[in-house]
Design a protein around this motif. Structure first.
Motif: not given
Length: 216
Positions: A74-101
């Protein structure tokens, strides 16, 4: 130009999204809660992929702790949720690849072992929630990767034979799920590919950039 796979199923962490720093921070905050030492992000990378409970279990095993996981989660899940949007990034090429598909009318889905409640906020953060017609988390079905059941479930949803679809992932968990489902698999080099020899693995493609999918 038509695409050879009418359905492409993506892993999330390590394939589309670089979330390692946030997962590591959530795990380290949990270790600190139990008076255990923090561990380097590089170590956490080797534990990602088999779901959150297995992640925490490996960390506590490595620390020599016999603490009951049911008390820790339960404590881990609280931290996981709190940290979820701290610094995530899409890997290079992801957006154009998804758009092209999408432009080629390929149906797109996600099959991740991340808890399903945390997948939607992450996709929303990147404006990708409308891109994927089906999203399965690690707790969406009775079985998760490396079982092929989630991949077969997604293929059946679209009325596509597993062998006609494509799984795209980065880890041995993704690879084993694809093999179990009878689904072709493409792998990325930039993710968290523990336990997988990308130079010898039997895959449709091993890519440095997701846009290489378009050349298949």
């Amino acid at each position: 130009m038509s695409y050879p796979y009418p359905l492409v199923v993506f892993d999330l962490d390590g394939t589309l999204v670089d979330s390692a720093a946030d997962i590591a921070e959530a795990l380290n905050r949990t270790l600190q809660d139990w008076q255990l030492p923090r561990v380097p992000e590089a170590t956490v990378l080797t534990w990602i992929g088999d779901g959150v409970r297995r992640l925490v279990e490996q960390a506590f095993d490595a620390a020599g702790s016999q603490t009951d996981l049911d008390a820790v989660m339960p404590g881990f899940m609280r931290h996981y949720e709190a940290c979820l949007l701290r610094s995530p990034r899409l890997f290079d090429g992801v957006e154009p690849a998804l758009q092209a598909l999408q432009a080629r009318d390929v149906r797109l889905a996600i099959c991740t072992n991340k808890p399903s409640a945390l997948v939607a906020p992450l996709l929303q953060h990147f404006g990708l929630q409308a891109v994927f017609a089906v999203v399965l988390g690690g707790d969406s079905l009775p079985e998760r990767k490396p079982s092929g059941a989630p991949l077969r479930h997604i293929a059946a949803h679209f009325g596509v034979a597993p062998e006609a679809a494509l799984m795209v992932g980065d880890s041995i968990t993704d690879y084993r799920a694809a093999v179990d489902a009878g689904m072709p698999v493409a792998l990325v080099r930039y993710g968290y590919p523990r336990g997988l020899d990308l130079d010898t693995v039997q895959a449709v493609a091993v890519m440095d950039d997701l846009q290489e999918l378009l050349a298949l």
